[in-house]
Design a protein around this motif. Sequence first.
Motif: not given
Length: 447
Positions: A26-40
């Motif tokens: 659940r925490l990964q779903q909250f954080l990682l999509p934002r980081l992946r968007r920033l990383a393209g």
Amino acid sequence: MSSDDAVIVARGLSKAYQVYASPRARLQQFLLPRLRRLAGLPPRNHYRDFHALRGIDLSVGRGETVGIIGRNGSGKSTLLQLICGTLTPSGGSVSVRGRVAALLELGSGFNPEFSGRENVFLNGALLGLSRREVEQRFDAIAAFADIGEFIDQPTKTYSSGMVVRLAFAVAIHVDPDLLVVDEALAVGDTAFQQKCLQRIRRLQDQGVSILLVTHSTNTLIEYCDRGVYLRRGQLVMDGPCREVVKAYGDDLLAEEGAIGVVVAAEPEPGLQAPTPPAERAQADAGASVAVPAPAPHAILQIEQVALLDADGRPAATVRSGDPIEVLVDLRVHEPVAQPCFGIQLSSTDGIVLWSATTQQLASTLAPMAPGRHRFRWRLQANFSGNRYVVAIGAGEIVGGEYKRRHRLDYAGHFDVIPEPRSGGGWLAPKPSFALLPAAGAGEGDGG
């Protein structure tokens, strides 16, 4: 029905939930999509979708009572919450016309810190009533709930039955166009359940639409105009109540590893096959009933049933109090360590009147080896004059519970001859009546 006649119209209604394997996911779903968007990088989900409902189409007309049946987890409560607007659909649409009064989860809509009186006014306001309108109806609500002085105590001190009493009392006194009940009545005591069902009859007479979730097939048949069967979030059947109950019962048997209701296409010589429901009234009662060859991988199968009277003749007609013998031939295909057998008596319109299993009767049965076996039930026809339909089940004890492996819904029927001057119905209580002196009669009259 036309859309103008419908109180509820649902089209393609679906609800999905995100299910996480762990708090970390659940925490990964909250954080990682934002980081992946920033990383393209493309998005990646850390959950799976659980579909509580899939593509439900449902219409309920004005003045119609629709019963919803299905196993736990089939989506019944989710459907009601979507209709009442307490959940948002993931897909499809639902529209509801008129004022909706709902009994959903126990105590929903009640503030536990508020008294019963305060919650009545709160619920009335939520349903669109003015304070003056609630005041005009309050005495009737309190009288129906019948919880005495607890009406002025916080609802957090209430028992579950008291909460249901008050919630139902509010729901039926707000003049709803649609009453939605989600199994809440099962919490109340028997007397209150009967009181509620009588009030439901009155609401039906007044043209109120009712949507009722129940696990009671008898309630579905007796009170509903139509049945809806849900299974794993999908609508399996929407139609006449008896057909819905039949499909539901067959599925329960199949999920327990049993064989569903079977009818012999070509009965063995000298034996009468089970007759279709429409023809049973003309069938010869008490005749033997045969069934076809067992289904693949069947553990056991009922092969033949005969209803006999005290003289060993087919029990077509018996008198009240006469003995009846139900003789069953059984074929066992695999060893059964703890066999168990069931019997049920029903009315001709499908209302269950009595049932029992050998487990309930504390009968300890020896293990059964493969081969042919015979057993019998002996009954006393302590019934009123009427027609009684017999059903037979056979299975085993698994984990302390009876698991049916084969059931014959129609194993024959018998008629009990009406006794003179005994009343009518299903019971035989041997009534008598006497006029008694009035209380206090003969006192102080000088005699």
